[in-house]
Scaffold this motif. Sequence first.
Motif, PDB file in Angstrom:
ATOM      1  N   LEU A 254       0.741  -1.356   0.082  1.00 12.28           N
ATOM      2  CA  LEU A 254      -0.007  -0.105   0.158  1.00 12.28           C
ATOM      3  C   LEU A 254       1.066   1.222   0.081  1.00 12.28           C
ATOM      4  CD1 LEU A 254      -2.500  -0.990   2.873  1.00 12.28           C
ATOM      5  CD2 LEU A 254      -2.793  -0.995   0.183  1.00 12.28           C
ATOM      6  N   LYS A 255       0.648   2.212  -0.611  1.00 10.01           N
ATOM      7  CA  LYS A 255       1.048   3.384  -0.683  1.00 10.01           C
ATOM      8  C   LYS A 255       1.470   3.898   0.804  1.00 10.01           C
ATOM      9  CE  LYS A 255       1.068   8.508  -2.557  1.00 10.01           C
ATOM     10  NZ  LYS A 255       0.118   9.286  -3.254  1.00 10.01           N
ATOM     11  N   GLU A 256       0.528   4.121   1.572  1.00  7.62           N
ATOM     12  CA  GLU A 256       0.597   4.363   3.041  1.00  7.62           C
ATOM     13  C   GLU A 256       1.553   3.612   3.722  1.00  7.62           C
ATOM     14  OE1 GLU A 256      -3.330   5.497   1.324  1.00  7.62           O
ATOM     15  OE2 GLU A 256      -2.184   3.415   1.409  1.00  7.62           O
ATOM     16  N   ASP A 257       2.075   2.308   3.270  1.00 10.44           N
ATOM     17  CA  ASP A 257       2.729   1.374   4.130  1.00 10.44           C
ATOM     18  C   ASP A 257       4.597   1.899   3.548  1.00 10.44           C
ATOM     19  OD1 ASP A 257       2.313  -0.202   6.014  1.00 10.44           O
ATOM     20  OD2 ASP A 257       0.894  -1.423   4.540  1.00 10.44           O
ATOM     21  N   VAL A 258       4.394   2.248   2.209  1.00 12.19           N
ATOM     22  CA  VAL A 258       5.751   2.537   1.801  1.00 12.19           C
ATOM     23  C   VAL A 258       6.073   4.008   2.361  1.00 12.19           C
ATOM     24  CG1 VAL A 258       7.013   3.441  -0.279  1.00 12.19           C
ATOM     25  CG2 VAL A 258       5.501   1.425  -0.421  1.00 12.19           C
ATOM     26  N   ILE A 259       5.154   5.043   2.366  1.00 11.64           N
ATOM     27  CA  ILE A 259       5.429   6.123   3.187  1.00 11.64           C
ATOM     28  C   ILE A 259       5.930   6.128   4.565  1.00 11.64           C
ATOM     29  CG2 ILE A 259       4.512   8.483   3.656  1.00 11.64           C
ATOM     30  CD1 ILE A 259       2.771   8.372   1.244  1.00 11.64           C
ATOM     31  N   GLU A 260       5.303   5.257   5.344  1.00 11.87           N
ATOM     32  CA  GLU A 260       5.316   5.091   6.692  1.00 11.87           C
ATOM     33  C   GLU A 260       6.683   4.242   6.758  1.00 11.87           C
ATOM     34  OE1 GLU A 260       4.167   6.584   9.132  1.00 11.87           O
ATOM     35  OE2 GLU A 260       2.864   7.697   7.805  1.00 11.87           O
ATOM     36  N   GLY A 261       7.119   3.215   6.047  1.00  9.10           N
ATOM     37  CA  GLY A 261       8.174   2.546   6.213  1.00  9.10           C
ATOM     38  C   GLY A 261       9.430   3.241   6.051  1.00  9.10           C
ATOM     39  N   TRP A 262       9.302   4.405   5.182  1.00 10.13           N
ATOM     40  CA  TRP A 262      10.546   5.339   5.075  1.00 10.13           C
ATOM     41  C   TRP A 262      10.681   6.308   5.873  1.00 10.13           C
ATOM     42  CZ3 TRP A 262      14.612   3.625   2.412  1.00 10.13           C
ATOM     43  CH2 TRP A 262      14.412   2.759   1.342  1.00 10.13           C
ATOM     44  N   ARG A 263       9.594   6.565   6.721  1.00  3.07           N
ATOM     45  CA  ARG A 263       9.684   7.703   7.652  1.00  3.07           C
ATOM     46  C   ARG A 263      10.861   7.736   8.522  1.00  3.07           C
ATOM     47  NH1 ARG A 263       5.907  11.349   8.666  1.00  3.07           N
ATOM     48  NH2 ARG A 263       4.247  10.166   7.383  1.00  3.07           N
ATOM     49  N   PRO A 264      11.214   6.649   9.336  1.00  2.00           N
ATOM     50  CA  PRO A 264      12.273   6.667  10.301  1.00  2.00           C
ATOM     51  C   PRO A 264      13.647   7.186   9.535  1.00  2.00           C
ATOM     52  CG  PRO A 264      10.957   4.668  10.703  1.00  2.00           C
ATOM     53  CD  PRO A 264      10.420   5.102   9.255  1.00  2.00           C
ATOM     54  N   LYS A 265      13.892   6.380   8.587  1.00  3.78           N
ATOM     55  CA  LYS A 265      14.935   6.971   7.832  1.00  3.78           C
ATOM     56  C   LYS A 265      15.038   8.355   7.261  1.00  3.78           C
ATOM     57  CE  LYS A 265      16.157   2.375   5.985  1.00  3.78           C
ATOM     58  NZ  LYS A 265      17.275   2.142   6.779  1.00  3.78           N
ATOM     59  N   VAL A 266      14.008   9.125   6.766  1.00  5.28           N
ATOM     60  CA  VAL A 266      13.799  10.290   6.440  1.00  5.28           C
ATOM     61  C   VAL A 266      13.925  11.200   7.619  1.00  5.28           C
ATOM     62  CG1 VAL A 266      12.112  12.254   5.423  1.00  5.28           C
ATOM     63  CG2 VAL A 266      12.324   9.739   4.504  1.00  5.28           C
ATOM     64  N   MET A 267      13.197  11.003   8.612  1.00  2.88           N
ATOM     65  CA  MET A 267      13.349  11.869   9.864  1.00  2.88           C
ATOM     66  C   MET A 267      14.349  11.426  10.931  1.00  2.88           C
ATOM     67  SD  MET A 267      10.718  13.465   9.276  1.00  2.88           S
ATOM     68  CE  MET A 267       9.117  13.383   8.444  1.00  2.88           C
TER      69      MET A 267
END
Length: 268
Positions: A254-267
């Motif tokens: 899901l698009k939402e999962d991809v976004i949340e999955g990368w959040r820790p690396k981005v933040m």
Amino acid sequence: MSTVKITPSAASFATSIKHLAGIQLPRLQNTIFTSNSTKFRAPRRAFTVSMAASLDTPLEVCVKQSITTPNKLGDCPFTQRVLLTLEEKQLPYDMKFVDLSNKPDWFLKISPEGKVPLIKLDEKWVPDSDIITQALEEKFPEPPLTTPPEKASVGSKIFPKFVAFLKSKDPSDGTEQALLDELTVFNDYLKENGPFINGNEVSAADLSLGPKLYHLEIALGHYKNWSIPDSLSYVKSYMKSIFSRESFINTRALKEDVIEGWRPKVMG
């Protein structure tokens, strides 16, 4: 025991329907595991089995569970690579959803590093998407997905360049240009050799790169408001072709999962 209803996406393989008409197709069952090893049974999903494979028992595959939507496939591109291989080879499989934020004891026993994907072949649990896809190719050679050695690394530098750019906090550090350079190289390759990495047919290299480009498109679009330039038309056409394959639609996160999955690396 609780029942979790999952609405599966349709899976039809035109190449097999012609010679499997009238044959009852096997129906598979998804199993979701939580930290206390409680097992939930979900409605079964049908997959077409190729005659060449003649596989009677579905292959068990441990996959990441969605972190945004209960009982859905998570956002691991390496797991999708394995599932794409199974789908393209028309092999039946049974997904075991694992909550990687709270890994159950049974999973850690078969995967000491606590990583997915993991597949059971010949009664042994096999880790690592590279090893798994090679083993599947050797065990189930039809249809062939092997990429010639000289083409196997095409596009392989795009993913690390994407990760570096995604994590970058400095617009002038060159990470964006480094990614553009790799995408340009890939665009030029496709122009001369495409539409896929091995020419007219999808191969293992495409099944590896496709999920990574899917993550690139979603994550950079969300966190950087960035997209692949229209000038790289062959790359964009390649992505459209890969993303529209039924095997990809059946196995994408899901698009939402991809976004949340990368959040820790981005933040950070």
